[in-house]
Design a protein around this motif. Structure first.
Motif, PDB file in Angstrom:
ATOM      1  N   GLY A 374       0.777  -1.073   0.186  1.00 22.86           N
ATOM      2  CA  GLY A 374       0.079   0.037   0.161  1.00 22.86           C
ATOM      3  C   GLY A 374       0.849   1.232   0.006  1.00 22.86           C
ATOM      4  N   PHE A 375       2.169   1.159   0.531  1.00 22.59           N
ATOM      5  CA  PHE A 375       2.981   2.247   0.419  1.00 22.59           C
ATOM      6  C   PHE A 375       3.617   2.126  -1.002  1.00 22.59           C
ATOM      7  CE2 PHE A 375       7.318   4.111   0.910  1.00 22.59           C
ATOM      8  CZ  PHE A 375       6.882   5.138   1.706  1.00 22.59           C
ATOM      9  N   LYS A 376       3.461   3.368  -1.633  1.00 25.11           N
ATOM     10  CA  LYS A 376       3.677   3.290  -3.174  1.00 25.11           C
ATOM     11  C   LYS A 376       5.158   3.957  -3.611  1.00 25.11           C
ATOM     12  CE  LYS A 376      -0.079   1.607  -4.231  1.00 25.11           C
ATOM     13  NZ  LYS A 376      -0.261   0.247  -4.467  1.00 25.11           N
ATOM     14  N   ASN A 377       6.199   4.249  -2.464  1.00 23.93           N
ATOM     15  CA  ASN A 377       7.463   4.713  -2.378  1.00 23.93           C
ATOM     16  C   ASN A 377       7.348   5.695  -3.399  1.00 23.93           C
ATOM     17  OD1 ASN A 377       9.978   4.858  -1.711  1.00 23.93           O
ATOM     18  ND2 ASN A 377      10.717   3.137  -3.091  1.00 23.93           N
ATOM     19  N   LEU A 378       6.211   6.821  -3.229  1.00 23.61           N
ATOM     20  CA  LEU A 378       6.492   8.229  -4.228  1.00 23.61           C
ATOM     21  C   LEU A 378       7.703   8.974  -3.541  1.00 23.61           C
ATOM     22  CD1 LEU A 378       2.488   8.944  -4.338  1.00 23.61           C
ATOM     23  CD2 LEU A 378       4.000   7.467  -5.880  1.00 23.61           C
ATOM     24  N   PHE A 379       8.030   9.826  -4.346  1.00 25.63           N
ATOM     25  CA  PHE A 379       8.952  10.775  -3.893  1.00 25.63           C
ATOM     26  C   PHE A 379       8.827  12.056  -4.329  1.00 25.63           C
ATOM     27  CE2 PHE A 379      12.833  13.416  -4.490  1.00 25.63           C
ATOM     28  CZ  PHE A 379      13.373  13.290  -3.239  1.00 25.63           C
ATOM     29  N   ASN A 380       8.891  12.987  -3.519  1.00 26.44           N
ATOM     30  CA  ASN A 380       8.413  14.438  -3.897  1.00 26.44           C
ATOM     31  C   ASN A 380       9.678  15.464  -3.314  1.00 26.44           C
ATOM     32  OD1 ASN A 380       6.761  16.833  -5.038  1.00 26.44           O
ATOM     33  ND2 ASN A 380       6.533  17.200  -3.096  1.00 26.44           N
ATOM     34  N   ALA A 381      10.071  16.297  -4.126  1.00 23.70           N
ATOM     35  CA  ALA A 381      11.195  17.237  -3.580  1.00 23.70           C
ATOM     36  C   ALA A 381      10.699  18.819  -3.892  1.00 23.70           C
ATOM     37  CB  ALA A 381      12.508  17.006  -4.573  1.00 23.70           C
ATOM     38  N   GLY A 382      10.419  19.651  -3.133  1.00 24.44           N
ATOM     39  CA  GLY A 382      10.100  20.920  -3.214  1.00 24.44           C
ATOM     40  C   GLY A 382       9.882  21.499  -2.091  1.00 24.44           C
ATOM     41  N   ALA A 383       9.581  22.878  -2.043  1.00 27.03           N
ATOM     42  CA  ALA A 383       9.421  23.444  -0.723  1.00 27.03           C
ATOM     43  C   ALA A 383       8.439  24.571  -0.975  1.00 27.03           C
ATOM     44  CB  ALA A 383      10.726  24.364  -0.320  1.00 27.03           C
ATOM     45  N   GLY A 384       7.849  24.599   0.367  1.00 28.23           N
ATOM     46  CA  GLY A 384       6.569  25.567   0.500  1.00 28.23           C
ATOM     47  C   GLY A 384       6.681  26.237   1.616  1.00 28.23           C
ATOM     48  N   LEU A 385       5.800  27.064   2.156  1.00 27.10           N
ATOM     49  CA  LEU A 385       5.418  27.719   3.169  1.00 27.10           C
ATOM     50  C   LEU A 385       4.346  27.413   4.120  1.00 27.10           C
ATOM     51  CD1 LEU A 385       6.393  31.358   1.794  1.00 27.10           C
ATOM     52  CD2 LEU A 385       8.093  29.712   2.850  1.00 27.10           C
ATOM     53  N   HIS A 386       4.220  28.372   5.253  1.00 26.87           N
ATOM     54  CA  HIS A 386       3.195  28.469   6.117  1.00 26.87           C
ATOM     55  C   HIS A 386       2.935  27.212   6.938  1.00 26.87           C
ATOM     56  CE1 HIS A 386       2.097  32.031   4.269  1.00 26.87           C
ATOM     57  NE2 HIS A 386       2.080  31.324   2.853  1.00 26.87           N
ATOM     58  N   SER A 387       3.858  26.431   7.488  1.00 30.90           N
ATOM     59  CA  SER A 387       3.596  25.353   8.655  1.00 30.90           C
ATOM     60  C   SER A 387       5.152  25.322   9.166  1.00 30.90           C
ATOM     61  CB  SER A 387       3.618  23.954   7.712  1.00 30.90           C
ATOM     62  OG  SER A 387       3.100  22.941   8.795  1.00 30.90           O
ATOM     63  N   ASP A 388       5.303  24.458  10.192  1.00 33.44           N
ATOM     64  CA  ASP A 388       6.150  24.604  11.047  1.00 33.44           C
ATOM     65  C   ASP A 388       7.620  24.259  10.630  1.00 33.44           C
ATOM     66  OD1 ASP A 388       5.092  25.798  13.557  1.00 33.44           O
ATOM     67  OD2 ASP A 388       3.913  23.991  13.826  1.00 33.44           O
ATOM     68  N   HIS A 389       7.704  23.729   9.426  1.00 29.02           N
ATOM     69  CA  HIS A 389       9.066  23.405   8.843  1.00 29.02           C
ATOM     70  C   HIS A 389       9.534  24.771   8.389  1.00 29.02           C
ATOM     71  CE1 HIS A 389       6.474  24.062   5.323  1.00 29.02           C
ATOM     72  NE2 HIS A 389       7.416  24.297   4.586  1.00 29.02           N
ATOM     73  N   GLN A 390       8.887  25.882   8.239  1.00 30.30           N
ATOM     74  CA  GLN A 390       9.300  27.034   7.515  1.00 30.30           C
ATOM     75  C   GLN A 390      10.575  27.717   8.347  1.00 30.30           C
ATOM     76  OE1 GLN A 390       6.489  29.857   6.194  1.00 30.30           O
ATOM     77  NE2 GLN A 390       7.643  31.579   6.601  1.00 30.30           N
ATOM     78  N   PRO A 391      10.258  28.046   9.457  1.00 29.93           N
ATOM     79  CA  PRO A 391      11.529  28.507  10.404  1.00 29.93           C
ATOM     80  C   PRO A 391      12.591  27.692  10.346  1.00 29.93           C
ATOM     81  CG  PRO A 391       9.540  28.683  11.756  1.00 29.93           C
ATOM     82  CD  PRO A 391       9.170  27.736  10.475  1.00 29.93           C
ATOM     83  N   PHE A 392      12.442  26.364  10.338  1.00 32.79           N
ATOM     84  CA  PHE A 392      13.722  25.623  10.114  1.00 32.79           C
ATOM     85  C   PHE A 392      14.514  25.711   8.628  1.00 32.79           C
ATOM     86  CE2 PHE A 392      11.441  23.507  13.482  1.00 32.79           C
ATOM     87  CZ  PHE A 392      12.515  23.090  14.381  1.00 32.79           C
ATOM     88  N   MET A 393      13.570  25.722   7.654  1.00 33.34           N
ATOM     89  CA  MET A 393      14.025  25.653   6.353  1.00 33.34           C
ATOM     90  C   MET A 393      14.838  27.038   6.060  1.00 33.34           C
ATOM     91  SD  MET A 393      11.655  25.499   2.658  1.00 33.34           S
ATOM     92  CE  MET A 393      10.922  27.195   2.974  1.00 33.34           C
TER      93      MET A 393
END
Length: 482
Positions: A374-393
């Motif tokens: 059921g895990f399809k091993n998709l991969f996505n690379a990219g960046a966005g804003l407006h969540s708690d990853h943003q200050p780290f990024m």
């Protein structure tokens, strides 16, 4: 040269695969989560006994304590990370619309966060379309002193490739062109109202901003084509210093204890509902990952911190506080990777800001597929804003999380609305987030070498430009380069 590079890349992947024999641990994680996960029942209990988790409120404090006590009951090394910050809460709102002051009719509306503590305005409504800069530039002066009507996303019939921005960025543009108020049309059918912040800085904005339902908004747009319309917007709100606490569970690394993998999700929610989807499914998945690590006594080379952030909804307040505290403690350089879980459900692969992680992420994903197709091993690379990853990024730290999953039970339309309740949660989808993400966390914390490091200022600038993030960061006042 190209052949040499390809050969070297293949060799590095084979080396990584040879080093990362995590299949047995992945199987243990899978079995434990499928049989013993507590995420679904603890989220159900929290929503029934506490309710919403608005930062700075009594409910918010209860949620912080609930998370602390829950992690403590699992045997985790857990602490509060207190912070004090200016916050906001709604009080009253009245929106009335009509052809003149004597024919105004009340319209169902909700105040957008960081609107003024008091506002009482009446003015003509001007249609600002999608609310992008281009929508103002043809006749900038017509918006001055008026109330801008803005569609939240991209209007049907807009030219192909039309971009959109966050509601806060659209409000900032309206303010720039002299609007005295903003009415944002939600995109969801049946009158669903959406809240969220209208401020790019997390501080009070100078004009009132409200959201109205799709049907009311589109009917208003149609009326404006043939007859002038005006609105009265009255509101009261709270703004002031509040105290809140992130909750941090730490698993100390065995070989590289000063290298950290941060796994976070925001615990807080808006006050219109219990926030089961935003972000109950993310934050309670993070806590259940910590439970799994403790239950299985998993050891990692690098330190892992499972962090429940408060204040995300009001401007990433908790994650910014985490970064600021790390700078004060002079240990921010210890954070090597940040995984963020915000409304993550039933992931089918992994995402990351850094494309260089593809080989490792998909190698680990291939081992997960052996456990569950059921895990399809998709991969996505990219960046966005407006969540708690943003200050780290924005500190150059690589970020990531789950990818390819869908929100359960058509819950997307109820994001930030009064319909975000526990009945939308899917138990197996939540378990899938926990097990696949615990596996990713374990692998990141144990792989001999993470192939990406913290970006330099120049590298970060180039990266953010490549991700088309200069414009929104400039609007928010967070673009620090000339």
């Amino acid at each position: 040269m190209k052949y040499f590079f390809s050969t070297a890349l293949i060799c590095s992947v084979l080396f990584a695969n040879a080093q990362d024999q995590f299949g047995n641990v992945f199987s243990k994680i899978n079995a434990d989560v499928q049989q013993n996960s507590k995420a679904y029942q603890t989220l159900k209990h929290e929503t029934e006994t506490i309710g919403h988790r608005l930062t700075g409120s009594a409910n918010g404090a209860k949620a912080e304590q609930y998370a602390y006590d829950l992690l403590k009951s699992y045997g985790c090394d857990v602490k509060f990370q207190p912070f004090e910050v200016e916050s906001w809460a709604r009080k009253t709102v009245d929106v009335s619309i009509g052809t003149d002051k004597n024919s105004l009719t009340q319209v169902k509306a909700v105040t957008l966060a960081h609107s003024p503590v008091s506002a009482n305005i009446t003015g003509d409504i001007v249609d600002a379309g999608n609310g992008m800069e281009v929508d103002y530039q043809t006749n900038p002066s017509k918006f001055k002193g008026k109330i801008a009507l803005i569609y939240l996303g991209v209007l049907p019939g807009s030219p192909a490739g039309t971009k959109s921005l966050h509601r806060s960025e659209k409000t900032a543009i309206a303010t720039k062109y002299g609007a005295t108020g903003v009415i944002i049309i939600n995109t969801v059918k049946n009158g669903v109202l959406l809240t969220g912040t209208a401020s790019v800085t997390g501080k009070l904005i100078p004009i009132p901003a409200v959201c109205i339902g799709l049907e009311d908004g589109m009917a208003l747009k149609e009326k404006l084509k043939s007859q002038a319309q005006m609105a009265h917007i009255g509101m009261t709100n709270f703004s002031g210093l509040i105290k809140a606490r992130n909750v941090v569970a730490t698993f100390k690394g065995t070989e590289l204890p000063k290298d950290k993998i941060v796994v976070g999700g925001h615990l807080d929610s808006w006050d219109l509902s219990t926030g089961a989807i935003d972000n109950g499914i993310g934050s309670f998945a993070v806590m259940d990952m910590a439970r799994t690590f403790k239950k299985l006594n998993l050891k990692t080379k690098r330190t892992v911190e499972f962090v429940l952030f408060m204040g995300e909804e009001q401007g990433l307040l908790g994650s910014k506080a985490y970064i600021n505290q790390s700078k004060k403690d002079k240990n921010l350089d210890q954070v090597k990777f940040m995984l963020n879980y915000d409304m993550t459900n039933d992931p089918k692969g992994f995402s990351t800001s850094r494309a260089e992680m593809k080989e490792l992420f998909t190698a680990w994903g291939a081992d997960i597929v052996k456990i569950d197709t059921g895990f399809k091993n998709l991969f996505n690379a990219g960046a966005g804003l407006h969540s708690d990853h943003q200050p780290f990024m924005l500190e150059g730290i690589p970020t990531g999380g789950g990818a390819g999953g869908k929100l359960p039970n058509n819950s997307g339309p109820f994001y930030h609305s009064d319909g975000d309740s526990f009945k939308l949660v899917d138990e197996q989808g939540l378990k899938n987030t926990v097990r696949y993400s615990a596996m990713l966390t374990y692998a990141l914390a144990n792989t001999p070498k993470i192939p990406v490091g913290v970006q330099s200022e120049e590298e970060l600038k180039t990266f953010l430009e490549s991700q088309n993030l200069k414009e929104p960061l400039t609007i928010a006042g967070e673009w620090r380069w000339k």
